[in-house]
Design a protein around this motif. Sequence first.
Motif, PDB file in Angstrom:
ATOM      1  N   ASN A  51      54.149  34.076  23.165  1.00  0.00           N
ATOM      2  CA  ASN A  51      53.592  34.319  24.503  1.00  0.00           C
ATOM      3  C   ASN A  51      52.163  34.835  24.475  1.00  0.00           C
ATOM      4  OD1 ASN A  51      55.767  33.386  25.953  1.00  0.00           O
ATOM      5  ND2 ASN A  51      56.696  35.396  26.253  1.00  0.00           N
ATOM      6  N   ASP A  52      51.567  34.898  23.289  1.00  0.00           N
ATOM      7  CA  ASP A  52      50.164  35.284  23.198  1.00  0.00           C
ATOM      8  C   ASP A  52      49.330  34.178  23.854  1.00  0.00           C
ATOM      9  OD1 ASP A  52      47.866  36.601  22.574  1.00  0.00           O
ATOM     10  OD2 ASP A  52      47.894  36.134  20.440  1.00  0.00           O
ATOM     11  N   GLY A  53      48.620  34.532  24.912  1.00  0.00           N
ATOM     12  CA  GLY A  53      47.891  33.534  25.692  1.00  0.00           C
ATOM     13  C   GLY A  53      48.588  33.171  26.982  1.00  0.00           C
ATOM     14  N   ARG A  54      49.891  33.411  27.049  1.00  0.00           N
ATOM     15  CA  ARG A  54      50.643  33.183  28.285  1.00  0.00           C
ATOM     16  C   ARG A  54      50.797  34.466  29.089  1.00  0.00           C
ATOM     17  NH1 ARG A  54      56.219  31.159  27.445  1.00  0.00           N
ATOM     18  NH2 ARG A  54      56.002  30.310  29.561  1.00  0.00           N
ATOM     19  N   ASP A  55      50.913  35.591  28.389  1.00  0.00           N
ATOM     20  CA  ASP A  55      51.025  36.884  29.044  1.00  0.00           C
ATOM     21  C   ASP A  55      49.709  37.189  29.766  1.00  0.00           C
ATOM     22  OD1 ASP A  55      51.077  39.684  29.611  1.00  0.00           O
ATOM     23  OD2 ASP A  55      52.499  40.011  27.976  1.00  0.00           O
ATOM     24  N   PRO A  56      49.750  37.438  31.078  1.00  0.00           N
ATOM     25  CA  PRO A  56      48.502  37.688  31.802  1.00  0.00           C
ATOM     26  C   PRO A  56      47.900  39.052  31.541  1.00  0.00           C
ATOM     27  CG  PRO A  56      50.357  37.950  33.285  1.00  0.00           C
ATOM     28  CD  PRO A  56      50.917  37.433  31.987  1.00  0.00           C
ATOM     29  N   MET A  57      48.614  39.924  30.830  1.00  0.00           N
ATOM     30  CA  MET A  57      48.152  41.308  30.693  1.00  0.00           C
ATOM     31  C   MET A  57      47.797  41.703  29.270  1.00  0.00           C
ATOM     32  SD  MET A  57      49.902  44.545  32.570  1.00  0.00           S
ATOM     33  CE  MET A  57      49.029  46.087  32.783  1.00  0.00           C
ATOM     34  N   PHE A  58      48.556  41.214  28.273  1.00  0.00           N
ATOM     35  CA  PHE A  58      48.382  41.709  26.906  1.00  0.00           C
ATOM     36  C   PHE A  58      48.231  40.586  25.893  1.00  0.00           C
ATOM     37  CE2 PHE A  58      51.348  44.943  28.799  1.00  0.00           C
ATOM     38  CZ  PHE A  58      50.360  45.867  29.048  1.00  0.00           C
ATOM     39  N   CYS A  59      47.345  40.789  24.914  1.00  0.00           N
ATOM     40  CA  CYS A  59      47.337  39.930  23.745  1.00  0.00           C
ATOM     41  C   CYS A  59      48.450  40.389  22.805  1.00  0.00           C
ATOM     42  CB  CYS A  59      45.981  39.973  23.046  1.00  0.00           C
ATOM     43  SG  CYS A  59      45.559  41.574  22.330  1.00  0.00           S
ATOM     44  N   GLY A  60      48.840  39.520  21.903  1.00  0.00           N
ATOM     45  CA  GLY A  60      50.022  39.809  21.096  1.00  0.00           C
ATOM     46  C   GLY A  60      49.863  40.940  20.100  1.00  0.00           C
ATOM     47  N   ASP A  61      48.672  41.095  19.521  1.00  0.00           N
ATOM     48  CA  ASP A  61      48.549  42.049  18.421  1.00  0.00           C
ATOM     49  C   ASP A  61      48.276  43.479  18.871  1.00  0.00           C
ATOM     50  OD1 ASP A  61      45.904  42.026  19.231  1.00  0.00           O
ATOM     51  OD2 ASP A  61      45.094  41.467  17.272  1.00  0.00           O
ATOM     52  N   VAL A  62      48.128  43.710  20.163  1.00  0.00           N
ATOM     53  CA  VAL A  62      47.762  45.048  20.616  1.00  0.00           C
ATOM     54  C   VAL A  62      48.864  46.070  20.338  1.00  0.00           C
ATOM     55  CG1 VAL A  62      48.626  44.763  22.983  1.00  0.00           C
ATOM     56  CG2 VAL A  62      46.732  46.326  22.537  1.00  0.00           C
ATOM     57  N   PHE A  63      50.114  45.647  20.343  1.00  0.00           N
ATOM     58  CA  PHE A  63      51.208  46.605  20.157  1.00  0.00           C
ATOM     59  C   PHE A  63      51.250  47.150  18.733  1.00  0.00           C
ATOM     60  CE2 PHE A  63      52.317  43.734  23.590  1.00  0.00           C
ATOM     61  CZ  PHE A  63      52.519  44.638  24.608  1.00  0.00           C
ATOM     62  N   ALA A  64      50.947  46.301  17.763  1.00  0.00           N
ATOM     63  CA  ALA A  64      50.903  46.769  16.378  1.00  0.00           C
ATOM     64  C   ALA A  64      49.754  47.744  16.167  1.00  0.00           C
ATOM     65  CB  ALA A  64      50.758  45.579  15.432  1.00  0.00           C
ATOM     66  N   ARG A  65      48.693  47.637  16.978  1.00  0.00           N
ATOM     67  CA  ARG A  65      47.571  48.557  16.862  1.00  0.00           C
ATOM     68  C   ARG A  65      47.834  49.883  17.565  1.00  0.00           C
ATOM     69  NH1 ARG A  65      43.414  46.611  19.610  1.00  0.00           N
ATOM     70  NH2 ARG A  65      44.227  44.600  20.280  1.00  0.00           N
TER      71      ARG A  65
END
Length: 344
Positions: free
Chosen positions: A197-211
């Motif tokens: 869903n990275d690119g589909r989620d209107p709010m978050f990029c995928g790697d932000v949670f690991a950071r």
Amino acid sequence: MSLQGRLICWFLRRRFLPATREPIDVARVRAQTAKRVWLPPVPKGWQLREQYRVAGAPDAANAPLSGEWIVREGGAPRTILYLHGGGYYFCSPKTHRAIAFGLATRAEADLFSLDYRLAPEHPFPAALDDALAAYRRLLADGAPAQSLVIAGDSAGGGLALATLVALRDAGDPLPAGAVLYSPWTDLAATGASIHENDGRDPMFCGDVFARIAPLYLGTASATDPYASPLYADLHGLPPLFMLAGSTETLLDDTRRVAQRARAAGVSVACGIERDLPHVWPIYAPFMPEARRALDDSADFVKRVTTADDSARSQRSVHGQMGPGSDAQSNAQRAAQSSATSIPS
């Protein structure tokens, strides 16, 4: 999706998604969130009572009920303990009043929104310790476990689930159920939806949670079941009501918990709503889907709880919480202030 929902997703994609690709600046995010916050009006027939920690005072002097009560005049027959989102490092009960007010009034429940300690100043297990202390205080003050529900969104949703697991392991009386909106349950960020869903989620990029996860974890393991309840044994938990959007990068944090909880014999109602953004109930009362989500959540709360019709003990407790404070509304800023630029 409603027109309001489309506009909110458009706004999030333009304004907030790019910010999640930037380095995490805790002070900046907190300052920006404080500027954006929109405060809904206190519902008629209800009172808002604020009781926040005193700056500089020892934690023991402020614990365990720091936060906000939204209470029905004369008392309500059930109680909700609400745990706000914010990646464990920002947001507060004030930023999540739209959910708290909407859920409390619909569920006919006095609701306490906990101001748990935030990371990185207070890493794991500080937030969990605060949630456990607040729940136990509610019981000690007369709220029966069977009339009490724990609820939370995103990080607060993961915290709510971890609280259930910790309460069960400690042998405490469990609440009647839990409401979890887009819960962050896997701080190891192993869900397939992080990438799909990275690119589909209107709010978050995928790697932000690991950071973001290390801010809360400190030296703890990302798979510690009290930090990431996806990895916990979920048997014996009360009924769960879960919601997530189909395009969320955190979608699998909901789907996998629902699957594992059901396999452990837990009653789970799990709704995956098409294209809706992360924690969309926060956009009530402006978004029809948010209002429906709160309606469904309230129906669940009423169904699983046993009403405490006297509510006398609750009224006596709430009456000691200090003066209330009516919030002021500004609907024109709702979409901007309800959302946040980094995961909640």
